[in-house]
Design a protein around this motif. Structure first.
Motif, PDB file in Angstrom:
ATOM      1  N   ASP A 155      86.905  31.083  56.287  1.00 53.53           N
ATOM      2  CA  ASP A 155      86.000  30.336  57.174  1.00 53.53           C
ATOM      3  C   ASP A 155      84.809  29.738  56.431  1.00 53.53           C
ATOM      4  OD1 ASP A 155      87.600  30.987  59.286  1.00 53.53           O
ATOM      5  OD2 ASP A 155      86.401  32.696  59.935  1.00 53.53           O
ATOM      6  N   ASN A 156      84.687  30.072  55.142  1.00 53.41           N
ATOM      7  CA  ASN A 156      83.547  29.610  54.330  1.00 53.41           C
ATOM      8  C   ASN A 156      82.225  30.033  54.962  1.00 53.41           C
ATOM      9  OD1 ASN A 156      82.360  28.338  52.110  1.00 53.41           O
ATOM     10  ND2 ASN A 156      82.170  26.384  53.176  1.00 53.41           N
ATOM     11  N   VAL A 157      82.152  31.313  55.342  1.00 50.48           N
ATOM     12  CA  VAL A 157      80.941  31.859  55.944  1.00 50.48           C
ATOM     13  C   VAL A 157      80.606  33.186  55.256  1.00 50.48           C
ATOM     14  CG1 VAL A 157      81.388  30.797  58.180  1.00 50.48           C
ATOM     15  CG2 VAL A 157      82.207  33.119  57.737  1.00 50.48           C
ATOM     16  N   THR A 158      79.432  33.708  55.555  1.00 51.17           N
ATOM     17  CA  THR A 158      79.050  35.037  55.099  1.00 51.17           C
ATOM     18  C   THR A 158      78.650  35.865  56.319  1.00 51.17           C
ATOM     19  OG1 THR A 158      76.746  34.368  54.786  1.00 51.17           O
ATOM     20  CG2 THR A 158      78.225  34.189  52.883  1.00 51.17           C
ATOM     21  N   GLY A 159      78.421  37.135  56.105  1.00 55.10           N
ATOM     22  CA  GLY A 159      77.992  37.995  57.207  1.00 55.10           C
ATOM     23  C   GLY A 159      79.106  38.905  57.685  1.00 55.10           C
TER      24      GLY A 159
END
Length: 339
Positions: A155-159
């Motif tokens: 998803d090309n996200v962090t967290g």
């Protein structure tokens, strides 16, 4: 208030545990996103593949599983006896399949010359690895962290991917173990995702039905998804006959368990919640459970605030004493299930 894991897990009390991990904000991060329309169902393949990859490394039996669109259920048996029987070399080799490991352990494993202090340090680390290989928290850490990293990268996200630490429920006797296995296998039916247990994708019961069919047609295995092919034959075994008590073997036969799940699944599908009749298989009486209580437990949607311990009332009292507490939550459900 959440309890420390050391106050929820006691191998002296029971090796059997029901665990649940939920996606952050309960979003369908392993299913079809209702807002964007994106389908992440392939992540259920990742999770099942990882479960059985870890089952080959850890001293853990997979009794039941259900990989849903926004959460994962597992019923596990922690096999301390198996881990203690491994020699030091096998323990180190298993751990190094998961982590890079300390150089001192790698050198010891490779047979390189080391001082007595280095050898002692390596063996102390191996002792730590052995304990982790039958530890519930380490198993879930090794399951959840890689899945979160893979999903975030996609998803090309962090967290956070998972809502928080997993929830665990100690199962203090055989009736509790079998009841929770059935509860887990019936999750897709309860959620309206399937009409019958054998149609319930990403569940242990569907896998067991497929395995039974492969006995007569082994060539069909190649047509299965790769993650399911890798899982075949790796679930905990059912007893070959009723009444058998043996380490590493579930306390009922597969036929009895299928009867229980099939009957309960029909009760859910037909809206007959809490109803019991003569067609209910005798498996529950053999396990000293109250059939009407177990049926109600399996057919009703369960509260998210489920007790951390499931078993007879006396067993709950004894475990509370072991943890230095006056009581454990779950007496009402224990009375419902076991009287």
């Amino acid at each position: 208030m959440p309890q420390p894991r050391c106050r929820l897990v006691s191998l002296e009390a029971t090796p059997h545990y029901h665990v649940v991990s939920r996606c952050v904000r309960r979003q369908f991060l392993c299913g079809k996103d209702r807002l964007t329309g994106r389908d992440f169902s392939h992540r259920r393949d990742w999770i099942r593949a990882r479960i059985f990859e870890l089952a080959e490394i850890f001293a853990v039996d997979i009794c039941a599983y259900a990989v849903m669109s926004n959460h994962v259920h597992l019923v596990l048996t922690l096999r301390q006896d198996v881990a203690l029987a491994w020699d030091d070399r096998e323990v180190a080799e298993r751990w190094l399949r998961l982590f890079s490991g300390r150089p001192v352990v790698k050198n010891w494993l490779a047979g390189r010359r080391q001082s007595e202090a280095q050898v002692a340090a390596a063996l102390e680390l191996v002792r730590t690895y052995r304990e982790r290989l039958f530890d519930l928290s380490w198993f879930m850490r090794c399951l959840n962290e890689p899945i979160a990293r893979m999903a975030n990268a996609e998803d090309n996200v962090t967290g956070r991917f998972w809502e928080g630490r997993f929830k665990s429920q100690a199962l203090l006797d055989e009736a509790a173990l079998v009841s929770l296995m059935a509860y887990v296998d019936l999750n897709p039916i309860r959620a309206g995702m399937a009409e019958t247990p054998e149609e319930s994708d990403y569940t242990s019961l569907q896998q067991r039905v497929i395995e039974s069919r492969l006995e007569n047609a082994p060539e069909q295995k190649e047509a299965l998804p790769e993650d399911l092919q890798a899982a075949i034959g790796k679930l905990a075994r059912f007893a070959p006959k009723s009444g058998l008590r043996e380490d590493g073997v579930l306390p009922v036969t597969f036929a009895s368990y299928v009867e229980l799940v099939d009957y309960t699944g029909r009760a859910i599908a037909h809206g007959k919640k809490g109803v019991i009749d003569d067609r209910l298989p005798p498996i529950l009486q053999r396990l000293k459970a109250r059939p009407e209580g177990v049926l109600e437990f399996l057919t009703k949607p369960q509260s998210l605030r489920s007790p951390s311990v499931l078993g007879p009332v006396q067993a709950l009292r004894e475990l509370a004493q072991e943890f230095g507490r006056k009581f454990l939550n779950g007496h009402a459900l224990a009375t419902q299930l076991f009287g």
